[in-house]
Design an enzyme around this catalytic site. Structure first.
Site, PDB file in Angstrom:
ATOM      1  N   GLU A  50       1.566  -0.493   2.089  1.00  0.00           N
ATOM      2  CA  GLU A  50       1.791   0.384   0.941  1.00  0.00           C
ATOM      3  C   GLU A  50       2.763  -0.239  -0.059  1.00  0.00           C
ATOM      4  O   GLU A  50       2.575  -0.117  -1.270  1.00  0.00           O
ATOM      5  CB  GLU A  50       2.311   1.753   1.407  1.00  0.00           C
ATOM      6  N   TYR A 133       5.629   8.832  -3.377  1.00  0.00           N
ATOM      7  CA  TYR A 133       4.266   8.395  -3.057  1.00  0.00           C
ATOM      8  C   TYR A 133       4.216   7.694  -1.703  1.00  0.00           C
ATOM      9  O   TYR A 133       3.396   8.024  -0.835  1.00  0.00           O
ATOM     10  CB  TYR A 133       3.717   7.445  -4.137  1.00  0.00           C
ATOM     11  N   ASP A 151      -0.008   8.811  -6.635  1.00  0.00           N
ATOM     12  CA  ASP A 151       0.263   7.630  -7.462  1.00  0.00           C
ATOM     13  C   ASP A 151      -0.541   7.739  -8.751  1.00  0.00           C
ATOM     14  O   ASP A 151      -1.158   8.778  -9.035  1.00  0.00           O
ATOM     15  CB  ASP A 151      -0.046   6.345  -6.697  1.00  0.00           C
TER      16      ASP A 151
END
Length: 382
Positions: A50, A133, A151
């Site tokens: 991520e 996020y 996002d």
């Protein structure tokens, strides 16, 4: 609790929300991308992916992700990694504060969570470099918690879905999209739900050249049904990167070694090695010191400023190099390269300098602008 009507959003009833979840997840089950971080529930691995995927395309991330986990297979290894190895692992990905924050977060985990990745959304959110996020993505994918991961891609899809008339680029408006996602997220498969929207937003419902007729959720999409698709999302244009002129000094000694310098100022490209560089603004400030001495001004140049700053006296070449250009998010560099030959003199202890052969460049973390300079240098040596 946010009142959707106050923001001009007509929220669906429970039946429509359930239908939307089924439609989206059925599409995802058939079309999801086979990505290495989707073959695991390991929160450390998901975290690495991520962070890398921020500002970086999937195809670029995959080899970096695999190498990073090979070099740092555990949180402990990451926490204790030397800076040079850490930056080398991230070399070329850009936005280097990401990996520095990851190491700080790994050290937090070792200190505050006994080396085990935290399993609650609130604890995940406490880690350095993890915003709303990323916390939502890790919590939902690794721990199956019903936490939205909002996002830019998800906001784009939501803006079209409900014709949300608020700028997606304004941080204060994020709460609107967060509230919509909290209402829609599937409580049984939150990780898949978030990833389905990510996939949709990066492909079929991308910012450029979307294909709305192919979207599996088009019949839920108000913008599609009302013919307003091109209006959404609402987003003010980005500021253009500031142009910056850079002078680079390519200094070689009689042994074929080049002078490289570590950037220790903690700002842009801090910790990386490159040929010595100076912003033209700095050079101009040095020239201004001589504004009342015309004879000195005539003889003073960028080269003599280098000689004063580095205590070296190269024999300067007239070799021309094509200026190197590199764009960061907020700056656009144009790098003028000048070449010189110097004796292998003692280097100033006040600067982090080394003489290095081209064969050893790979041992040092070097950012993309330096790699472009190396490419331009040796293009002219052929």
């Amino acid at each position: 609790m946010l009142d959707f009507k106050d923001y001009g959003i007509e929220m669906w009833d429970d039946n429509k929300i359930s239908s939307f979840r089924r439609t989206l997840l059925a599409w995802y089950d058939n079309e999801k991308r086979d990505l290495p971080w989707r073959r695991t529930k390991n929160p450390y691995h998901i975290w690495v992916s991520e962070i890398m995927l921020q500002q970086t395309q999937v195809v670029t991330v995959i080899p970096y992700y695999e190498r990073f986990l090979d070099w740092f297979p555990t949180i402990e290894k990451l926490a204790n990694a030397p800076e040079q190895q850490l930056l080398k692992a991230w070399e070329g990905l850009g936005y280097y504060s990401r990996v520095r924050n990851m190491q700080k977060a790994a050290q937090q985990i070792m200190t505050d969570f006994d080396g085990t990745f935290p399993s609650t959304h609130s604890d995940i959110s406490k880690l350095k470099g993890i915003g709303p996020y990323t916390a939502g993505a890790i919590a939902s994918i690794a721990f199956n918690l019903p936490e939205p991961a909002v996002d830019g891609n998800v906001m784009r899809v939501m803006a079209r879905l409900f014709e949300i008339n608020y700028d997606v680029g304004e941080p204060k408006n994020r709460k609107i999209f967060q509230a919509v996602m909290e209402k829609l997220i599937d409580p049984d498969r939150p990780g898949d739900f978030n990833q389905a929207l990510m996939d949709l937003g990066t492909d079929i419902e991308s910012a450029k050249n979307p294909r709305p007729d192919e979207s599996p959720i088009r019949f839920f999409c108000a913008a599609y049904l009302n013919g307003t698709y091109d209006k959404y999302p609402i987003k003010a244009p980005k500021k253009k990167p500031k142009p910056i002129q850079i002078q680079a000094f390519i200094i070689q000694n009689e042994n074929g070694e080049f002078l490289i310098e570590k950037n220790n100022d903690g700002r842009l490209l801090g910790g990386f090695w490159s040929f010595p560089i100076m912003e033209t603004d700095f050079l101009g400030q040095q020239l201004d010191l001589f504004e009342n001495d015309s004879s000195a001004l005539e003889t003073l140049s960028k080269k003599t400023i280098f000689e004063q700053e580095y205590n070296l006296k190269p024999v300067w070449s007239e070799q021309y190099f094509t200026p190197v250009k590199h764009t960061f998010s907020h700056q656009k560099w144009t790098i003028e390269m000048v070449e010189g030959l110097s004796k292998k003199a003692p280097l100033l202890p006040s600067k982090d300098l080394l003489w290095v052969t081209p064969q050893d460049f790979d041992k040092f973390p070097m950012a993309t602008p330096q790699k472009k300079m190396v490419q331009e240098l040796f293009k002219n040596k052929k």
